[in-house]
Each structure stands twice: as structure tokens, then as C-alpha cells.
Write an enzyme that holds these catalytic residues in place. Structure first.
Site: not given
Ligand code: SAH
Length: 272
Positions: A59, A81, A196
Site C-alpha cells: 500500500d 499507484k 485519518m
Molecule cells: N492500518 C493502519 C491504518 C490505516 S488508515 C495502521 O494500523 O496504522 C491510514 C491512516 O493511518 C492515516 O490516515 C493516518 O491517520 C494513519 N497513519 C498511518 N501511518 C502513519 C504514520 N506513520 N504516522 C501517522 N499516522 C499514520
């Protein structure tokens, strides 16, 4: 070779043998959590799978440092992408996994953070199982825990918080609907962690304040948490929207709301 890699390697042999014998030679899909970005936070199990994968479908949020761990011989497919388009639609990604599992032994579906936390991992696993594909989940460290931790914010603390809620701030049509009950969230726990949430932050803050949270409630935004370019923005519910506008703070970020955010002053800056 560690036990898991050994198991994976013997699986590949099994799949090859099965192919030669003309038996069902479907491979296996591993739904792997890549963690939040820092490659040191990837699990040993996940790393072992990346090193012996035949195909890795990843992803957009998977960090480049994790992509580097992938077996150089593996086919790498960026599901974020492809073919010049913004992203594969969910059905295309699932279909691709099914096809690849028919051709290869070890297919890794690599997702940011944890695959089952706001990552549609549950849906993907269900669809793969329905298609008769063998699938296993390998959890990852979710960004909702790791990003605050790297910013010096513990989600629970004996003095400040004995409960945490993880919630999505994304309310675009057809995604993680139906709508979140922000009033219930405001009172449901002492720490609120929002994924998000940047795009909808003005609405979310307004709803939380309307539900009774004080304008002085501390809030932290952590962008690209655990990566070298991690950014933090600290404020209060009453000030944060203006701060976001002034600094141009953008997604992807984790939002943390609650008294634990005070700990940032004491605990941040201790990272080597
Ligand atoms: N499965 C992922 C979340 C996916 S939803 C998890 O467990 O982390 C995508 C959201 O995750 C982004 O919009 C953001 O809010 C958050 N996110 C993912 N990686 C991040 C990071 N390194 N730092 C801050 N927020 C992050």
C-alpha cells in the site's frame, strides 16, 4: 534460518511438489502489517516473509525503508499507484491477490501499521477465504500507538487515563461508515486516538466541543510517525484548527486527544 522462514521455505517446496504432482497448487497469502514506518518496528515474522516472498503487493503508506527489505527477486506491486491511476480499487487488489496465489507460493499483502486496524484487512481476508485461498494474518504495530509513543505520549497513564478509544475520522461515502457518534466518543474514554482525522478535523473538534469537551483539552497531531520526517503539532481543542491552517499541517497523521498529551513535554526528545 529461523523457524518461521524455515516453515515458509518448506511451504514453497510443498507448493512446488504439489504443482509437479498436478494437485491443487494454490499458494498462500500473508496479510502482513508493515508497522508505522521505522523498519525496526517491523515484526520478525513479517520481515522473514518479505525476505522469501515471490510477490509483494503493498500500500501507499508502507515506508520506503520497509520496501527495501523485500526479496530482490520478488515481484513488487504498488497497489497505491498502478497503471498511472491513483490506486487500485479494492476488488482489483483482491482479484490480483487471488491470481498471484494461483501462480506463486508466497504472496505477501503488505499494509501500513496493522492490517486489521482501519486497513480493510478483515475484508480482504474474508474475500480470499471465500475464493478458496489459504491466508494468514501477521499483525503489525499500529500507527495509533506508535506515532504517539515516538512523540512522547503514552496512551494510558495512571494519573491521566485508564481508557483509550481508536476511531476513524474518515467519513467519505462508502468507507468506514456509518457515521461516528462523536458525542459518545467524547465521553467514552479519557484518551481518543483518531486515524485519518486531519481532513475532517474542524468538524470533529466542533462535535467534541459541542459534546462537552473543554476548549483547553490538549491535542497532538503526529504526521509520518516513527519516520525520520515525523512532525508534531501540539495544542488545545480551541487552538488547533488555526494552528493547522497556519502551519499547513497535512495528513497522514494520528490525532491524540486527552490529558496524556501533557506527557509530551516530559517524554519527548528522548529518542536516539
Ligand atoms: N492500518 C493502519 C491504518 C490505516 S488508515 C495502521 O494500523 O496504522 C491510514 C491512516 O493511518 C492515516 O490516515 C493516518 O491517520 C494513519 N497513519 C498511518 N501511518 C502513519 C504514520 N506513520 N504516522 C501517522 N499516522 C499514520
Amino acid at each position: 534460518m529461523n523457524r518461521h522462514r524455515h516453515e515458509v521455505a518448506s511451504r514453497r517446496v510443498d507448493a512446488k511438489d504439489a504443482k509437479e504432482e498436478g494437485k491443487n497448487c494454490l499458494g498462500k497469502v500473508y496479510l502482513v502489517g508493515a508497522g508505522p514506518g521505522d523498519p525496526g518496528l517491523m515484526t520478525l515474522k513479517g520481515k522473514g516473509l518479505l525476505e522469501c516472498a515471490d510477490v509483494v503487493i503493498y500500500d501507499a503508506l508502507v515506508s520506503p525503508a520497509i520496501i527495501e527489505m523485500i526479496n530482490p527477486q520478488a515481484e513488487k506491486i504498488n497497489a497505491g499507484k498502478r497503471r498511472g491511476r491513483h490506486s487500485l480499487v479494492q476488488e482489483e487488489t483482491t482479484q490480483l491477490m487471488i491470481e498471484k496465489a494461483q501462480e506463486h507460493a508466497v504472496v505477501v499483502r503488505l499494509k501500513g501499521g496493522d492490517p486489521f486496524v482501519f486497513g480493510r484487512g478483515g475484508e480482504e481476508m474474508e474475500e480470499l477465504l471465500q475464493a478458496g485461498v489459504d491466508v494468514e494474518v501477521v499483525p503489525g504495530i499500529t500507527s495509533g500507538i506508535a506515532a504517539p509513543a515516538y512523540a512522547g505520549i503514552p496512551l494510558t497513564h495512571r494519573l491521566y487515563s485508564s481508557s483509550v478509544t481508536f476511531v476513524t475520522g474518515h467519513e467519505a461515502a462508502g468507507k468506514y461508515r456509518p457515521s461516528v457518534n462523536w458525542s459518545a466518543i467524547a465521553h467514552g474514554s479519557e484518551t481518543i486516538v483518531i486515524y485519518m482525522g486531519i481532513h475532517n478535523l474542524p468538524y470533529i473538534v466542533q462535535e467534541l466541543v459541542k459534546a462537552g469537551l473543554s476548549l483547553e483539552t490538549p491535542i497532538a497531531l503526529v504526521r509520518w510517525g516513527t519516520r525520520p520526517d515525523q512532525q508534531e503539532l501540539l495544542g488545545e481543542l480551541g487552538t488547533i484548527i488555526e494552528q493547522v491552517e497556519q502551519t499547513g499541517f497535512e495528513a497522514p497523521a494520528i490525532v491524540v486527544i486527552g490529558a496524556v498529551v501533557h506527557m509530551h513535554k516530559i517524554l519527548s526528545g528522548c529518542r536516539l
